[in-house]
Design an enzyme around this catalytic site. Structure first.
Site, PDB file in Angstrom:
ATOM      1  CG  HIS A  96      -1.765   1.250   1.340  1.00 42.20           C
ATOM      2  ND1 HIS A  96      -3.178   1.351   0.557  1.00 42.20           N
ATOM      3  CD2 HIS A  96      -1.630   2.327   1.858  1.00 42.20           C
ATOM      4  CE1 HIS A  96      -3.448   2.737   0.940  1.00 42.20           C
ATOM      5  NE2 HIS A  96      -2.612   3.296   1.811  1.00 42.20           N
ATOM      6  NE  ARG A 118      -9.565  10.971   7.974  1.00 43.69           N
ATOM      7  CZ  ARG A 118      -8.772  10.295   7.275  1.00 43.69           C
ATOM      8  NH1 ARG A 118      -9.217   8.974   6.989  1.00 43.69           N
ATOM      9  NH2 ARG A 118      -7.644  10.492   7.153  1.00 43.69           N
ATOM     10  CE  LYS A 142      -8.396   1.739   2.343  1.00 45.31           C
ATOM     11  NZ  LYS A 142      -8.799   2.985   3.222  1.00 45.31           N
ATOM     12  CB  SER A 200      -8.203   5.171   6.963  1.00 46.98           C
ATOM     13  OG  SER A 200      -8.661   5.064   5.350  1.00 46.98           O
ATOM     14  CG  ASP A 227     -11.722   3.743   5.665  1.00 50.11           C
ATOM     15  OD1 ASP A 227     -11.071   4.418   6.347  1.00 50.11           O
ATOM     16  OD2 ASP A 227     -11.293   3.520   4.313  1.00 50.11           O
TER      17      ASP A 227
END
Length: 425
Positions: free
Chosen positions: A82, A168, A187, A183, A161
Protein backbone atom coordinates in the site's frame (compact mmCIF):
# COMPACT_ATOMS: atom_id res chain seq x y z
CA UNK A 1 -23.80 5.77 25.51
CA UNK A 2 -24.14 9.13 23.80
CA UNK A 3 -21.95 10.41 20.98
CA UNK A 4 -21.82 13.88 22.51
CA UNK A 5 -20.21 12.50 25.68
CA UNK A 6 -17.48 10.74 23.68
CA UNK A 7 -16.85 13.87 21.60
CA UNK A 8 -16.48 15.89 24.77
CA UNK A 9 -14.22 13.28 26.33
CA UNK A 10 -11.83 13.35 23.37
CA UNK A 11 -12.08 17.15 23.13
CA UNK A 12 -10.89 17.29 26.74
CA UNK A 13 -7.93 15.06 25.86
CA UNK A 14 -9.14 11.98 27.71
CA UNK A 15 -8.55 8.40 26.59
CA UNK A 16 -11.51 6.50 25.16
CA UNK A 17 -12.11 2.87 26.12
CA UNK A 18 -12.39 0.05 23.60
CA UNK A 19 -16.11 -0.27 24.31
CA UNK A 20 -16.67 3.45 23.70
CA UNK A 21 -14.80 3.38 20.39
CA UNK A 22 -16.57 0.20 19.24
CA UNK A 23 -19.96 1.72 20.08
CA UNK A 24 -19.22 4.99 18.28
CA UNK A 25 -17.93 3.35 15.08
CA UNK A 26 -20.61 0.67 14.87
CA UNK A 27 -23.33 3.26 15.53
CA UNK A 28 -21.92 5.53 12.84
CA UNK A 29 -21.81 2.67 10.32
CA UNK A 30 -25.39 1.81 11.23
CA UNK A 31 -26.52 5.40 10.69
CA UNK A 32 -27.55 6.16 14.27
CA UNK A 33 -24.65 8.58 14.83
CA UNK A 34 -25.03 11.41 12.28
CA UNK A 35 -22.31 12.95 10.11
CA UNK A 36 -22.23 16.19 12.10
CA UNK A 37 -21.33 14.38 15.30
CA UNK A 38 -18.70 12.21 13.61
CA UNK A 39 -17.25 15.38 12.05
CA UNK A 40 -16.91 16.86 15.51
CA UNK A 41 -15.26 13.66 16.74
CA UNK A 42 -12.79 13.66 13.83
CA UNK A 43 -11.85 17.26 14.58
CA UNK A 44 -11.34 16.42 18.25
CA UNK A 45 -9.00 13.59 17.21
CA UNK A 46 -7.23 15.96 14.80
CA UNK A 47 -6.35 18.34 17.67
CA UNK A 48 -6.01 15.90 20.58
CA UNK A 49 -4.70 12.76 18.90
CA UNK A 50 -5.01 9.18 20.15
CA UNK A 51 -2.68 6.85 22.00
CA UNK A 52 -1.62 3.54 20.44
CA UNK A 53 -4.30 1.51 22.21
CA UNK A 54 -7.03 3.88 20.99
CA UNK A 55 -5.72 3.68 17.42
CA UNK A 56 -5.68 -0.11 17.62
CA UNK A 57 -9.23 -0.20 18.97
CA UNK A 58 -10.40 2.25 16.29
CA UNK A 59 -8.79 0.18 13.53
CA UNK A 60 -10.31 -3.11 14.65
CA UNK A 61 -13.71 -1.49 15.25
CA UNK A 62 -13.69 -0.30 11.64
CA UNK A 63 -12.72 -3.77 10.37
CA UNK A 64 -15.81 -5.16 12.12
CA UNK A 65 -18.15 -2.86 10.14
CA UNK A 66 -17.68 -4.87 6.93
CA UNK A 67 -16.65 -8.21 5.54
CA UNK A 68 -13.13 -9.59 5.75
CA UNK A 69 -11.67 -11.58 2.89
CA UNK A 70 -10.41 -15.11 3.57
CA UNK A 71 -7.41 -15.85 1.36
CA UNK A 72 -6.60 -19.20 2.98
CA UNK A 73 -7.60 -21.06 -0.19
CA UNK A 74 -4.57 -19.52 -1.90
CA UNK A 75 -1.41 -21.51 -1.09
CA UNK A 76 1.67 -19.73 0.19
CA UNK A 77 2.25 -16.48 2.05
CA UNK A 78 0.10 -13.76 0.50
CA UNK A 79 1.72 -10.32 0.33
CA UNK A 80 0.14 -6.91 -0.16
CA UNK A 81 1.48 -3.41 -0.70
CA UNK A 82 0.00 0.00 0.00
CA UNK A 83 1.17 3.52 -0.81
CA UNK A 84 -0.08 6.56 1.06
CA UNK A 85 -0.26 8.36 -2.29
CA UNK A 86 1.70 10.52 -4.63
CA UNK A 87 2.25 11.78 -8.16
CA UNK A 88 3.34 9.46 -10.96
CA UNK A 89 3.19 6.46 -8.62
CA UNK A 90 2.94 3.49 -10.98
CA UNK A 91 4.87 1.21 -8.61
CA UNK A 92 2.08 -1.36 -8.13
CA UNK A 93 1.86 -1.92 -11.90
CA UNK A 94 5.48 -3.13 -11.85
CA UNK A 95 6.07 -4.37 -8.31
CA UNK A 96 3.06 -6.71 -8.10
CA UNK A 97 3.94 -8.75 -11.23
CA UNK A 98 7.64 -8.65 -10.34
CA UNK A 99 6.99 -10.25 -6.93
CA UNK A 100 4.48 -12.69 -8.46
CA UNK A 101 7.14 -13.77 -10.99
CA UNK A 102 8.96 -15.45 -8.06
CA UNK A 103 5.92 -17.59 -7.26
CA UNK A 104 4.76 -15.39 -4.39
CA UNK A 105 0.98 -14.80 -4.56
CA UNK A 106 -0.06 -11.14 -4.76
CA UNK A 107 -3.77 -10.58 -4.07
CA UNK A 108 -4.20 -6.82 -4.12
CA UNK A 109 -7.10 -4.42 -3.78
CA UNK A 110 -6.36 -0.90 -4.96
CA UNK A 111 -8.11 2.46 -5.05
CA UNK A 112 -8.77 5.38 -7.35
CA UNK A 113 -7.08 8.75 -7.47
CA UNK A 114 -8.44 12.02 -6.15
CA UNK A 115 -6.96 15.50 -6.37
CA UNK A 116 -3.27 15.58 -7.25
CA UNK A 117 -2.70 11.89 -6.46
CA UNK A 118 -3.18 9.11 -8.99
CA UNK A 119 -4.95 5.78 -8.46
CA UNK A 120 -3.79 2.33 -9.57
CA UNK A 121 -7.28 1.37 -10.76
CA UNK A 122 -7.46 4.43 -13.01
CA UNK A 123 -4.16 3.48 -14.65
CA UNK A 124 -5.31 -0.10 -15.26
CA UNK A 125 -8.62 1.09 -16.68
CA UNK A 126 -6.65 3.00 -19.31
CA UNK A 127 -6.29 -0.46 -20.91
CA UNK A 128 -9.37 -1.29 -22.95
CA UNK A 129 -11.52 -4.00 -21.34
CA UNK A 130 -9.65 -4.29 -18.02
CA UNK A 131 -12.11 -5.26 -15.28
CA UNK A 132 -11.39 -3.88 -11.82
CA UNK A 133 -14.65 -5.15 -10.33
CA UNK A 134 -14.35 -8.89 -9.69
CA UNK A 135 -16.39 -11.23 -7.45
CA UNK A 136 -14.43 -12.54 -4.49
CA UNK A 137 -14.47 -16.12 -5.82
CA UNK A 138 -13.10 -15.01 -9.19
CA UNK A 139 -10.46 -12.88 -7.44
CA UNK A 140 -9.23 -15.83 -5.38
CA UNK A 141 -9.40 -18.23 -8.35
CA UNK A 142 -7.26 -15.89 -10.46
CA UNK A 143 -4.56 -15.67 -7.79
CA UNK A 144 -4.65 -19.45 -7.44
CA UNK A 145 -4.12 -19.83 -11.20
CA UNK A 146 -1.64 -17.10 -12.12
CA UNK A 147 -0.47 -15.81 -8.72
CA UNK A 148 -1.61 -12.22 -9.26
CA UNK A 149 -4.71 -10.02 -9.27
CA UNK A 150 -5.26 -6.29 -8.79
CA UNK A 151 -8.90 -5.32 -8.34
CA UNK A 152 -11.03 -2.58 -6.81
CA UNK A 153 -11.87 -2.53 -3.14
CA UNK A 154 -15.08 -4.35 -2.29
CA UNK A 155 -17.99 -2.08 -1.40
CA UNK A 156 -18.62 -4.36 1.58
CA UNK A 157 -15.10 -3.94 2.95
CA UNK A 158 -14.78 -1.69 6.04
CA UNK A 159 -18.00 0.30 5.66
CA UNK A 160 -17.06 2.75 8.42
CA UNK A 161 -13.87 3.76 6.63
CA UNK A 162 -15.71 4.66 3.42
CA UNK A 163 -18.13 6.84 5.37
CA UNK A 164 -15.49 8.41 7.57
CA UNK A 165 -13.02 9.05 4.75
CA UNK A 166 -15.62 10.92 2.71
CA UNK A 167 -16.41 12.99 5.78
CA UNK A 168 -12.76 13.77 6.54
CA UNK A 169 -12.21 14.87 2.95
CA UNK A 170 -14.72 17.73 3.34
CA UNK A 171 -13.97 18.65 6.97
CA UNK A 172 -10.19 19.23 6.78
CA UNK A 173 -9.39 16.19 8.95
CA UNK A 174 -7.56 14.01 6.43
CA UNK A 175 -3.98 14.64 7.53
CA UNK A 176 -3.96 13.30 11.07
CA UNK A 177 -1.99 10.17 11.94
CA UNK A 178 -4.61 8.26 14.01
CA UNK A 179 -7.22 8.58 11.26
CA UNK A 180 -4.80 7.86 8.40
CA UNK A 181 -3.32 4.82 10.16
CA UNK A 182 -6.69 3.34 11.09
CA UNK A 183 -8.05 3.97 7.57
CA UNK A 184 -5.13 2.28 5.81
CA UNK A 185 -4.69 -0.62 8.20
CA UNK A 186 -8.39 -1.45 8.60
CA UNK A 187 -8.55 -2.05 4.82
CA UNK A 188 -5.27 -3.99 4.75
CA UNK A 189 -6.34 -6.20 7.66
CA UNK A 190 -9.76 -6.86 6.12
CA UNK A 191 -8.19 -7.63 2.72
CA UNK A 192 -6.65 -10.76 4.19
CA UNK A 193 -2.97 -10.72 3.20
CA UNK A 194 -0.44 -12.38 5.51
CA UNK A 195 2.28 -9.76 5.00
CA UNK A 196 2.13 -6.06 4.15
CA UNK A 197 4.59 -3.56 2.70
CA UNK A 198 3.66 0.06 3.40
CA UNK A 199 5.09 2.82 1.22
CA UNK A 200 4.77 5.98 3.30
CA UNK A 201 5.50 8.92 1.03
CA UNK A 202 6.86 12.22 2.29
CA UNK A 203 7.40 15.61 0.72
CA UNK A 204 5.69 18.18 -1.45
CA UNK A 205 3.34 15.70 -3.18
CA UNK A 206 2.47 13.58 -0.12
CA UNK A 207 0.12 13.88 2.86
CA UNK A 208 3.11 13.76 5.18
CA UNK A 209 5.25 16.87 4.62
CA UNK A 210 8.06 16.10 7.06
CA UNK A 211 10.19 13.00 7.54
CA UNK A 212 9.40 13.04 11.28
CA UNK A 213 5.65 12.84 10.61
CA UNK A 214 6.12 10.17 7.95
CA UNK A 215 8.22 8.07 10.33
CA UNK A 216 5.61 8.41 13.06
CA UNK A 217 2.83 7.30 10.70
CA UNK A 218 4.96 4.39 9.44
CA UNK A 219 5.78 3.25 12.97
CA UNK A 220 2.11 3.44 13.97
CA UNK A 221 0.97 1.32 11.04
CA UNK A 222 3.75 -1.24 11.47
CA UNK A 223 2.77 -1.62 15.12
CA UNK A 224 -0.89 -2.08 14.16
CA UNK A 225 0.01 -4.75 11.63
CA UNK A 226 2.15 -6.69 14.05
CA UNK A 227 -0.46 -6.53 16.81
CA UNK A 228 -2.96 -8.38 14.61
CA UNK A 229 -0.44 -10.98 13.47
CA UNK A 230 0.53 -9.55 10.07
CA UNK A 231 4.18 -9.23 9.12
CA UNK A 232 4.48 -5.54 8.30
CA UNK A 233 7.34 -3.39 7.02
CA UNK A 234 7.16 0.29 6.06
CA UNK A 235 9.44 2.31 3.83
CA UNK A 236 9.51 6.09 4.01
CA UNK A 237 10.00 7.28 0.41
CA UNK A 238 10.51 10.63 -1.27
CA UNK A 239 7.59 12.34 -3.00
CA UNK A 240 9.08 15.79 -3.45
CA UNK A 241 9.12 15.23 -7.23
CA UNK A 242 6.95 12.97 -9.44
CA UNK A 243 7.94 9.32 -9.26
CA UNK A 244 9.53 8.14 -12.47
CA UNK A 245 8.94 10.05 -15.69
CA UNK A 246 5.22 9.86 -16.49
CA UNK A 247 2.22 11.44 -14.77
CA UNK A 248 -1.13 10.40 -16.27
CA UNK A 249 -2.92 7.10 -16.67
CA UNK A 250 -1.97 5.67 -20.07
CA UNK A 251 1.39 7.41 -19.94
CA UNK A 252 2.18 5.66 -16.65
CA UNK A 253 1.14 2.28 -18.06
CA UNK A 254 3.50 2.87 -20.98
CA UNK A 255 6.32 3.80 -18.62
CA UNK A 256 5.66 0.65 -16.58
CA UNK A 257 5.95 -1.41 -19.77
CA UNK A 258 9.22 0.32 -20.66
CA UNK A 259 10.64 -0.45 -17.22
CA UNK A 260 9.61 -4.11 -17.54
CA UNK A 261 11.34 -4.18 -20.94
CA UNK A 262 14.58 -2.85 -19.45
CA UNK A 263 14.16 0.60 -21.01
CA UNK A 264 13.25 2.64 -17.93
CA UNK A 265 15.37 5.01 -15.88
CA UNK A 266 17.84 3.20 -13.67
CA UNK A 267 16.79 5.09 -10.53
CA UNK A 268 13.16 3.93 -10.56
CA UNK A 269 14.15 0.42 -11.69
CA UNK A 270 16.51 0.05 -8.73
CA UNK A 271 13.89 1.57 -6.39
CA UNK A 272 11.33 -1.05 -7.43
CA UNK A 273 13.88 -3.85 -7.04
CA UNK A 274 14.61 -2.65 -3.50
CA UNK A 275 10.87 -2.78 -2.69
CA UNK A 276 10.55 -6.22 -4.30
CA UNK A 277 13.39 -7.57 -2.14
CA UNK A 278 11.49 -6.44 0.99
CA UNK A 279 8.19 -7.95 -0.22
CA UNK A 280 9.85 -11.23 -1.11
CA UNK A 281 11.49 -11.41 2.31
CA UNK A 282 8.07 -10.84 3.91
CA UNK A 283 6.97 -13.97 2.04
CA UNK A 284 10.00 -15.93 3.24
CA UNK A 285 11.89 -15.67 -0.07
CA UNK A 286 15.48 -14.44 0.02
CA UNK A 287 16.72 -13.20 -3.35
CA UNK A 288 19.59 -11.01 -4.45
CA UNK A 289 18.99 -7.65 -6.08
CA UNK A 290 20.79 -8.94 -9.17
CA UNK A 291 18.29 -11.80 -9.63
CA UNK A 292 15.35 -9.51 -8.91
CA UNK A 293 16.63 -6.99 -11.46
CA UNK A 294 16.91 -9.75 -14.07
CA UNK A 295 13.27 -10.72 -13.45
CA UNK A 296 12.34 -7.06 -13.90
CA UNK A 297 14.19 -6.32 -17.13
CA UNK A 298 14.41 -9.84 -18.58
CA UNK A 299 10.72 -10.35 -19.32
CA UNK A 300 9.43 -12.40 -16.40
CA UNK A 301 7.65 -9.52 -14.68
CA UNK A 302 6.26 -8.34 -18.02
CA UNK A 303 4.85 -11.78 -18.87
CA UNK A 304 3.17 -11.94 -15.47
CA UNK A 305 1.71 -8.44 -15.99
CA UNK A 306 0.35 -9.46 -19.40
CA UNK A 307 -1.17 -12.59 -17.82
CA UNK A 308 -3.01 -10.43 -15.30
CA UNK A 309 -4.23 -7.97 -17.94
CA UNK A 310 -5.60 -10.81 -20.08
CA UNK A 311 -7.14 -12.64 -17.10
CA UNK A 312 -9.09 -9.51 -16.18
CA UNK A 313 -10.39 -8.85 -19.68
CA UNK A 314 -7.76 -6.38 -20.86
CA UNK A 315 -6.87 -6.05 -24.54
CA UNK A 316 -3.15 -6.84 -24.93
CA UNK A 317 -2.97 -4.95 -28.23
CA UNK A 318 -4.47 -1.88 -26.61
CA UNK A 319 -2.04 -2.27 -23.70
CA UNK A 320 0.85 -1.19 -25.93
CA UNK A 321 -1.02 1.57 -27.79
CA UNK A 322 0.59 5.05 -27.61
CA UNK A 323 -1.26 7.82 -25.76
CA UNK A 324 -3.91 9.41 -27.97
CA UNK A 325 -3.54 13.10 -27.12
CA UNK A 326 -4.20 15.75 -29.80
CA UNK A 327 -1.32 17.98 -28.71
CA UNK A 328 2.18 17.18 -27.43
CA UNK A 329 3.91 20.33 -26.21
CA UNK A 330 7.64 20.40 -25.48
CA UNK A 331 9.02 22.25 -22.46
CA UNK A 332 12.59 23.42 -23.02
CA UNK A 333 15.16 24.42 -20.42
CA UNK A 334 15.52 28.18 -20.07
CA UNK A 335 19.11 27.89 -18.82
CA UNK A 336 21.90 25.36 -18.37
CA UNK A 337 22.68 23.62 -15.09
CA UNK A 338 21.08 20.83 -13.05
CA UNK A 339 17.40 20.18 -12.36
CA UNK A 340 17.01 21.18 -8.72
CA UNK A 341 13.27 21.00 -8.12
CA UNK A 342 10.15 19.53 -9.76
CA UNK A 343 7.42 20.01 -7.12
CA UNK A 344 5.19 16.93 -7.21
CA UNK A 345 2.10 18.71 -5.91
CA UNK A 346 2.20 21.41 -8.58
CA UNK A 347 2.67 18.94 -11.41
CA UNK A 348 0.01 16.62 -10.00
CA UNK A 349 -2.46 19.50 -10.02
CA UNK A 350 -1.35 20.49 -13.53
CA UNK A 351 -2.01 16.95 -14.79
CA UNK A 352 -5.39 16.97 -13.06
CA UNK A 353 -6.36 20.14 -14.95
CA UNK A 354 -5.47 18.35 -18.20
CA UNK A 355 -8.03 15.68 -17.28
CA UNK A 356 -5.63 13.05 -15.93
CA UNK A 357 -7.04 13.34 -12.39
CA UNK A 358 -10.24 14.15 -10.52
CA UNK A 359 -11.01 17.29 -8.55
CA UNK A 360 -14.09 15.50 -7.14
CA UNK A 361 -15.01 11.81 -7.20
CA UNK A 362 -17.67 12.30 -9.89
CA UNK A 363 -15.22 13.75 -12.45
CA UNK A 364 -14.55 11.76 -15.62
CA UNK A 365 -10.95 11.04 -16.55
CA UNK A 366 -9.11 11.56 -19.80
CA UNK A 367 -6.82 8.53 -19.78
CA UNK A 368 -4.59 9.87 -22.55
CA UNK A 369 -3.43 13.20 -21.06
CA UNK A 370 -0.56 13.92 -18.72
CA UNK A 371 3.13 14.73 -18.48
CA UNK A 372 6.38 12.97 -19.33
CA UNK A 373 9.61 14.28 -17.81
CA UNK A 374 12.79 13.63 -19.73
CA UNK A 375 14.85 15.26 -16.97
CA UNK A 376 14.54 14.67 -13.23
CA UNK A 377 16.10 16.23 -10.14
CA UNK A 378 19.88 15.85 -10.29
CA UNK A 379 20.02 15.54 -14.09
CA UNK A 380 22.22 17.89 -16.10
CA UNK A 381 20.42 20.04 -18.67
CA UNK A 382 21.53 22.47 -21.39
CA UNK A 383 19.63 25.61 -22.37
CA UNK A 384 17.08 24.71 -25.04
CA UNK A 385 17.15 20.99 -24.17
CA UNK A 386 13.81 19.22 -23.70
CA UNK A 387 12.83 18.83 -20.06
CA UNK A 388 9.29 17.49 -20.44
CA UNK A 389 6.36 16.95 -22.80
CA UNK A 390 2.75 17.85 -22.01
CA UNK A 391 0.04 15.61 -23.53
CA UNK A 392 -3.24 17.50 -23.84
CA UNK A 393 -6.48 17.51 -25.85
CA UNK A 394 -6.46 21.30 -26.22
CA UNK A 395 -3.67 23.58 -27.32
CA UNK A 396 -2.02 25.15 -24.30
CA UNK A 397 -1.91 28.90 -23.90
CA UNK A 398 0.86 31.13 -22.64
CA UNK A 399 -0.59 31.10 -19.13
CA UNK A 400 -0.44 27.30 -18.83
CA UNK A 401 3.06 27.10 -20.26
CA UNK A 402 4.33 29.82 -17.91
CA UNK A 403 2.71 28.01 -14.97
CA UNK A 404 4.51 24.79 -15.91
CA UNK A 405 7.84 26.44 -16.65
CA UNK A 406 8.03 28.35 -13.36
CA UNK A 407 8.03 25.05 -11.45
CA UNK A 408 11.07 23.70 -13.30
CA UNK A 409 13.89 24.91 -11.04
CA UNK A 410 17.46 24.81 -12.43
CA UNK A 411 20.60 25.48 -10.38
CA UNK A 412 24.35 25.39 -10.91
CA UNK A 413 24.89 22.81 -8.15
CA UNK A 414 23.75 19.20 -8.47
CA UNK A 415 21.38 17.69 -5.90
CA UNK A 416 21.21 13.92 -5.48
CA UNK A 417 17.71 12.69 -4.54
CA UNK A 418 17.19 9.58 -2.41
CA UNK A 419 14.12 7.44 -3.11
CA UNK A 420 14.06 5.29 0.06
CA UNK A 421 14.66 7.47 3.10
CA UNK A 422 14.16 4.88 5.85
CA UNK A 423 12.94 1.31 6.40
CA UNK A 424 10.84 0.63 9.51
CA UNK A 425 10.11 -2.91 10.64
Amino acid sequence: MRAVDLIQKKRDNQVLTRQEIEWLISSYAAGTVPDYQMSAFAMAVYFRGMDMQEIRDLTLAMVETGESIDLSAIPGIKVDKHSTGGVGDKVTLILAPLVASFGVPVAKMSGRGLGHTGGTLDKLEAVKGYQVERPQKAFIKQVQEIGLAVIGQSERLVKADKLLYALRDVTATVDTIPLIASSVMSKKIAAGADSILLDVTVGNGAFMKTVADAEKLAETMVTLGKEVGRKTVAVVTDMSQPLGQAVGNRLEVLEALQIMQGQGREDISHFICDLAKIMLKLAGVEESLAVIHQHLVGGRALRKFEEMIAAQGGDLKDLYRPADARFVTEILAEESGYIAELPALEFGLFAMKLGAGRAVKSDCLDYETGLVFEKKVGDAVRKGERVACIYSQEELGEKELTEFQKNVKIMRERLVPKEIIKIIS
